[in-house]
Design an enzyme around this catalytic site. Structure first.
Site, mmCIF file in Angstrom:
data_model
loop_
_atom_site.group_PDB
_atom_site.id
_atom_site.type_symbol
_atom_site.label_atom_id
_atom_site.label_comp_id
_atom_site.label_asym_id
_atom_site.label_seq_id
_atom_site.Cartn_x
_atom_site.Cartn_y
_atom_site.Cartn_z
ATOM 1 C CD GLU A 156 -1.983 -1.941 0.484
ATOM 2 O OE1 GLU A 156 -2.465 -2.397 1.525
ATOM 3 O OE2 GLU A 156 -1.841 -2.602 -0.568
ATOM 4 C CD GLU A 179 -7.014 -2.069 0.794
ATOM 5 O OE1 GLU A 179 -6.620 -3.234 1.074
ATOM 6 O OE2 GLU A 179 -6.676 -1.462 -0.228
#
Length: 629
Positions: free
Chosen positions: A185, A264
């Site tokens: 991320e 995710e």
């Protein structure tokens, strides 16, 4: 050795090495990315994954949890790699016991699951410092997630060591690790393309010759810094079908080609101390996963089983409203399998959904037999105690310095630091600490006079301190921030200075308290006030997991049979601590509680069959304005 023998040995070694290279090159990769699809063993493949983290689950439970994942219809398990645990000190690596990631992956394969591995080095996951080892902060000016050569060198060493553990398990060698993630991320943190390219190069040069991918939030502001042009990009989000549609529309606009996957899908959420316990409806997760499967979209449920951030593992966040938000010990995450390993309504809803979308010839395994049920432990008293101030010589060697040193400058990673000094001759009045990281219990001549809580930006205490008073500041590291731009600022303890009135306090004695070994404590039957360790015991006819009820206590930590369960705090929402069955034993079990606040009405505990979540009414008091730095 004769020249002939040396030549023969060298020739033999050369042949062996050439055969090894040939065999490695000849191995057909099990997994590949071809255009818009994943391919496994030559066939199009949809990844149905769930996230589990081996350090958050006692090793004795690994197989049972993995078997549960397969029975829900998953074909893959995803895990981060915890750098801070594997390299607790520079160059000292540990892949044993509960940190044996290769064993975890082999057991997953035995249970019919492939693996996706996310080695970081940054992993977030509500983990102290985002998974970075705290010793990085001992180097002044070092910046993580950057082109700082000191950080890059440490990260490269770590990745090469991880490769030593995982090399035989890579899909490029016929193993179960399908692919691996580059960084984590990064689009939520920075825009440095050179850094992301370097992170990619380091993984390749470490030997990870299998498909790689990046994972970021779904939106242009995340895509700008995270994904790499020639690397598969997957996205992270929560919500319902409408949120999923919007997320994949954004991904398709940014990256028209490539396989579609949710790296995710947040099927639950985590908790902060003093805030509410999070739950999400099973129906929302099931309907969104149905939407994925109807469209051939691969997914990873975050989390399938969250487990527990035992000991000092828990990290922290911050927001516009709160300068600091420490995470709870429980990482239950409202996951399909709860913290104690029990299947939930969300599990059953997802299993039913996945069962409608199996490939031809595929069937769901039967539900595994339930493990040992959780047990209740009758209430027991903790009658023996020792004051923390009295225990200092048993726990720490003092370090003197003119100014207060932060925890990292004391070569300490986790725990508490006790700062001791005398109030100066001309000083009187209010105490000012600039600043506390993260929670300070203030004692004057051994008696508690107040606290300072970083959550509310507290730096001042209206205590009438007089010259010559012995001032003790017990400062707790509540977890380093694990997400956002403040990662590099997370040194703990007292970070600058202390004043009483207008006078700065000098000449400090420091006691490092990582509390990794409590065996030297000497208890007595005396009553204690202020911070103290309390010891008691209970007996079991049979071992089983339980939830230790900490209601009635203030703030502190709990150890059972030497295992550090983690932090408890009366403000909630977590009011119980999970105790896994493998850490208990038939017969006598010892419990030690560090009570930071003192003043508990009843020094006793009990074990419950279920967790308790309850937030104290005054947990989120109005924030006090912090002084400008």
């Amino acid at each position: 050795m004769s020249g002939f023998r040396r030549g023969l040995a060298a020739c033999t070694l050369a042949v062996a090495l050439s055969l090894t290279v040939f065999n490695a090159a000849a191995a057909t990769p099990r997994f590949a990315i071809e255009g818009d699809r994943f391919v496994l063993d030559g066939k199009p493949h949809v990844i149905r994954s769930g996230e589990m983290h081996y350090p958050r689950i006692p090793r004795e439970f690994w197989r049972e949890r993995l078997r549960q994942a397969r029975a829900m219809g998953l074909n893959t398990v995803t895990t981060y790699v915890f750098w801070n645990l594997h390299e607790p000190e520079p160059g000292r690596f540990d892949f044993s016991g509960n940190l044996d990631i290769a064993a975890f992956i082999r057991i997953a394969k035995e249970e019919g699951l492939d693996t996706i591995v996310r080695p970081g080095p940054y992993i977030c996951t509500e983990l102290d410092f985002g998974g970075f080892p705290a010793w990085l902060l001992r180097t002044p000016g070092l910046r993580v997630r950057s082109m700082d050569p000191r950080f890059l060198a440490a990260g490269e060493r770590y990745l090469r060591r991880v490769h030593q553990e995982l090399a035989p398990l890579l899909s490029s060698r016929g193993g179960p690790i399908l692919m691996m993630q580059i960084e984590n991320e990064y689009g939520s943190y920075g825009r440095d393309r050179d850094y992301m390219r370097t992170a990619q190069r380091q993984m390749i040069e470490a030997g990870f010759d299998l498909p790689l991918f990046t994972s970021d939030g779904a939106g242009p502001h995340y895509f700008e810094g995270g994904p790499l042009p020639d690397v598969t990009a997957v996205i992270n989000f929560d919500g319902d079908v409408a949120d999923a549609e919007a997320a994949f529309d954004a991904l398709r606009e940014f990256r028209p080609r490539g396989p579609r996957m949710v790296g995710e899908y947040w099927a639950g959420w985590f908790d902060h101390w003093g805030e509410t316990h999070h739950t999400t409806p099973p129906e929302r997760a099931a309907s969104t996963v149905e939407w994925f499967l109807q469209r051939g979209i691969s997914f990873n449920l975050y989390m399938f089983h969250g487990g527990t951030s035992f000991g000092w593992l828990a990290g922290a966040n911050y927001s516009r409203e709160m300068p600091y938000q420490p995470d709870t010990t429980s990482y239950d995450y409202d996951a399909p399998v709860d913290e104690a390993g029990r299947i939930t309504a969300k599990y059953r809803a997802l299993r039913e959904t996945i069962g409608r979308h199996l490939q031809a010839g595929e069937t769901l395994p039967p539900l595994p037999e339930a493990g040992a049920p959780t047990i209740a432990v009758p209430r027991f008293a903790l009658r023996e105690s020792v004051a923390l101030l009295d225990a200092l010589p048993m726990l720490s060697k003092p370090v003197s310095a003119k100014l207060p040193r932060n925890m990292e400058a004391l070569d300490q990673n986790y725990g508490f630091v006790l700062y001791r000094a005398s109030v100066p001759a001309k000083a009187r009045g209010k105490l000012t600490v600039d600043e506390v990281r993260d929670y300070a219990t203030v004692l004057a001549d051994g008696k508690p006079v107040g606290t300072l809580d970083r959550r509310f930006g507290e730096r001042e205490l209206d205590a009438d301190l007089k010259p010559g008073t012995r001032l003790d500041l017990l400062v707790e590291n509540m977890g380093r921030i694990n997400f956002g731009a403040r990662l590099d600022e997370e040194r703990k303890g007292i970070t600058r200075s202390v004043r009483v009135g207008a006078e700065e306090v000098f000449d400090w004695t420091h006691y490092s308290l990582p509390l990794s070994d409590l065996s030297g404590l000497r208890y007595s039957q005396r009553a204690q006030t202020g911070p103290a360790f309390w010891r008691g015991e209970f007996r079991l006819d049979r071992a089983g997991s339980t939830f230790l009820d900490t209601r009635g206590w203030g703030k502190g930590h709990v150890w059972v049979n030497g295992h550090h369960l983690g932090r408890h705090w009366k403000i909630g929402p977590q009011q119980t601590l999970f105790v896994p069955a493998p850490w208990l034993r038939q017969g006598r079990n010892e419990v030690v509680v560090l009570d930071v606040e003192g003043g508990a009405a009843e020094r006793s505990l009990q074990g419950l069959t279920d967790p308790v979540y309850d937030t104290a009414p005054d947990a989120l008091k109005p924030a006090r304005p912090a002084k400008p730095r």
